[in-house]
Scaffold this motif. Structure first.
Motif, PDB file in Angstrom:
ATOM      1  N   LEU A   3       0.866  -1.186   0.000  1.00  0.00           N
ATOM      2  CA  LEU A   3       0.000   0.000   0.000  1.00  0.00           C
ATOM      3  C   LEU A   3       0.894   1.225   0.000  1.00  0.00           C
ATOM      4  O   LEU A   3       1.812   1.323   0.819  1.00  0.00           O
ATOM      5  N   ALA A   4       0.662   2.163  -0.912  1.00  0.00           N
ATOM      6  CA  ALA A   4       1.389   3.428  -0.890  1.00  0.00           C
ATOM      7  C   ALA A   4       0.700   4.348   0.121  1.00  0.00           C
ATOM      8  O   ALA A   4      -0.436   4.764  -0.092  1.00  0.00           O
ATOM      9  N   LEU A   5       1.389   4.617   1.220  1.00  0.00           N
ATOM     10  CA  LEU A   5       0.796   5.438   2.279  1.00  0.00           C
ATOM     11  C   LEU A   5       1.078   6.908   1.988  1.00  0.00           C
ATOM     12  O   LEU A   5       2.228   7.318   1.790  1.00  0.00           O
ATOM     13  N   LEU A   6       0.020   7.699   1.957  1.00  0.00           N
ATOM     14  CA  LEU A   6       0.105   9.101   1.559  1.00  0.00           C
ATOM     15  C   LEU A   6       0.078   9.995   2.791  1.00  0.00           C
ATOM     16  O   LEU A   6      -0.765   9.837   3.676  1.00  0.00           O
ATOM     17  N   ARG A  22      11.669   7.109  -1.531  1.00  0.00           N
ATOM     18  CA  ARG A  22      11.491   5.658  -1.496  1.00  0.00           C
ATOM     19  C   ARG A  22      10.263   5.196  -2.264  1.00  0.00           C
ATOM     20  O   ARG A  22      10.311   4.197  -2.995  1.00  0.00           O
ATOM     21  N   ARG A  23       9.148   5.915  -2.131  1.00  0.00           N
ATOM     22  CA  ARG A  23       7.914   5.467  -2.779  1.00  0.00           C
ATOM     23  C   ARG A  23       7.980   5.644  -4.293  1.00  0.00           C
ATOM     24  O   ARG A  23       7.514   4.795  -5.054  1.00  0.00           O
ATOM     25  N   ASP A  28       9.060   2.938  -9.688  1.00  0.00           N
ATOM     26  CA  ASP A  28       9.913   2.891 -10.877  1.00  0.00           C
ATOM     27  C   ASP A  28      10.658   1.569 -10.982  1.00  0.00           C
ATOM     28  O   ASP A  28      10.584   0.878 -12.019  1.00  0.00           O
ATOM     29  N   GLU A  29      11.353   1.148  -9.904  1.00  0.00           N
ATOM     30  CA  GLU A  29      12.284   0.025 -10.007  1.00  0.00           C
ATOM     31  C   GLU A  29      11.670  -1.319  -9.629  1.00  0.00           C
ATOM     32  O   GLU A  29      12.088  -2.348 -10.150  1.00  0.00           O
ATOM     33  N   LEU A  54      -0.122   9.090 -13.163  1.00  0.00           N
ATOM     34  CA  LEU A  54      -0.282  10.009 -14.282  1.00  0.00           C
ATOM     35  C   LEU A  54       1.038  10.273 -14.986  1.00  0.00           C
ATOM     36  O   LEU A  54       1.093  10.344 -16.227  1.00  0.00           O
ATOM     37  N   ARG A  55       2.114  10.435 -14.215  1.00  0.00           N
ATOM     38  CA  ARG A  55       3.435  10.644 -14.810  1.00  0.00           C
ATOM     39  C   ARG A  55       4.499  10.221 -13.820  1.00  0.00           C
ATOM     40  O   ARG A  55       4.301  10.256 -12.604  1.00  0.00           O
ATOM     41  N   LEU A  56       5.640   9.817 -14.362  1.00  0.00           N
ATOM     42  CA  LEU A  56       6.762   9.368 -13.553  1.00  0.00           C
ATOM     43  C   LEU A  56       8.042   9.960 -14.126  1.00  0.00           C
ATOM     44  O   LEU A  56       8.375   9.730 -15.286  1.00  0.00           O
ATOM     45  N   THR A  57       8.744  10.741 -13.283  1.00  0.00           N
ATOM     46  CA  THR A  57      10.013  11.332 -13.704  1.00  0.00           C
ATOM     47  C   THR A  57      11.116  10.825 -12.779  1.00  0.00           C
ATOM     48  O   THR A  57      10.881  10.013 -11.888  1.00  0.00           O
ATOM     49  N   ASP A  58      12.327  11.324 -12.988  1.00  0.00           N
ATOM     50  CA  ASP A  58      13.451  10.923 -12.146  1.00  0.00           C
ATOM     51  C   ASP A  58      13.305  11.457 -10.724  1.00  0.00           C
ATOM     52  O   ASP A  58      14.005  10.986  -9.813  1.00  0.00           O
ATOM     53  N   GLU A  59      12.438  12.418 -10.516  1.00  0.00           N
ATOM     54  CA  GLU A  59      12.301  13.055  -9.209  1.00  0.00           C
ATOM     55  C   GLU A  59      10.995  12.739  -8.494  1.00  0.00           C
ATOM     56  O   GLU A  59      10.957  12.697  -7.258  1.00  0.00           O
ATOM     57  N   GLU A  60       9.908  12.523  -9.253  1.00  0.00           N
ATOM     58  CA  GLU A  60       8.611  12.401  -8.600  1.00  0.00           C
ATOM     59  C   GLU A  60       7.643  11.570  -9.433  1.00  0.00           C
ATOM     60  O   GLU A  60       7.827  11.379 -10.641  1.00  0.00           O
ATOM     61  N   ALA A  61       6.616  11.096  -8.733  1.00  0.00           N
ATOM     62  CA  ALA A  61       5.506  10.392  -9.391  1.00  0.00           C
ATOM     63  C   ALA A  61       4.227  11.128  -9.035  1.00  0.00           C
ATOM     64  O   ALA A  61       3.975  11.404  -7.858  1.00  0.00           O
TER      65      ALA A  61
END
Length: 239
Positions: A3-6, A22-23, A28-29, A54-61
């Protein structure tokens, strides 16, 4: 991360979050998620639901989230635990959070070395880090409360009676005559000592407070093993 805890600071809108660190790395990996991927999410101390990447970059999702259901019910247990050695502590904390413990008291005992109380894992930030890891594993959002009690006798005499009021009081101790009960359907306050158990004086003080000694059999278990075994035995229908 089941579960991704927000966290509150993750939200950039009512239905949008940005995940970093980490999340984001997990998405990504480990999951190798692409835009459109859906995953379980939950807001800390709030509702659970689904997040769409919606989008995934090297810094954020960035995710669109829909939160519409309650987390699982907590175990009806208050856990009183002699402070484990530091290398074991984080695993015990994570296990407690994963299994639904919401009230945890870490207490002193004759066999608890003074140096254990200096562990960086007892800091608020480290405790929350491991509680969150446990919640993510167990797919839960309700953050447990952890209380540190550095003096055994004052805690047992002055605080424990009120803490345990209205519950069945059990102390897990090797060599006692009563096996740990099963299928318990009432609130329980459960005391677990250090490896090898509490010393006789400590057991007697707990008995004076109304606690019943119980055992798990002839084998002596590590604390990190005893905690999930006891909780599963007591609450086998809800764990």
């Amino acid at each position: 991360m089941n579960l991704a805890l927000l966290l509150d600071e993750d939200f950039i809108a009512d239905d949008r979050v940005l995940l970093r660190g980490r999340r984001r790395l997990h998405l990504d990996e480990v999951i190798q998620a692409q835009p459109g991927h859906r995953l379980p999410v939950g807001r800390l101390n709030g509702l659970m639901g689904t997040g769409e990447l919606l989008r995934l970059t090297d810094e954020e999702a960035e995710l669109r989230v829909h939160l519409d259901r309650e987390p699982p019910q907590p175990l009806p247990v208050t856990l009183i635990l002699a402070l484990p050695r530091p290398k074991m502590l984080k695993r015990v904390i994570q296990n407690c959070a994963t299994m639904g413990v919401k009230r945890l008291y870490l207490i002193n005992s004759y066999k608890v070395e003074k140096s254990f109380w200096q562990s960086p894992w007892l800091g608020e930030e480290k405790l929350q880090e491991n509680l969150i890891l446990g919640l993510e594993q167990g797919m839960d959002t309700r953050l447990p409360q952890v209380t540190l009690c550095k003096r055994f006798k004052p805690f047992v005499e002055d605080e424990l009676p009120a803490i345990a009021s209205g519950s069945r009081k059990l102390v897990a101790h090797p060599g006692t005559g009563t096996a740990c009960p099963t299928h318990v359907d009432t609130p329980v306050t459960l005391c677990i000592g250090p490896e090898g158990g509490f010393i006789p004086y400590e057991v007697e003080k707990l008995i004076e407070t109304g606690f019943e000694p119980v055992h798990l059999g002839p084998r002596i278990l590590r604390v990190e093993t005893a905690v999930p075994v006891l909780l599963t035995r007591l609450f086998d229908s809800t764990v």
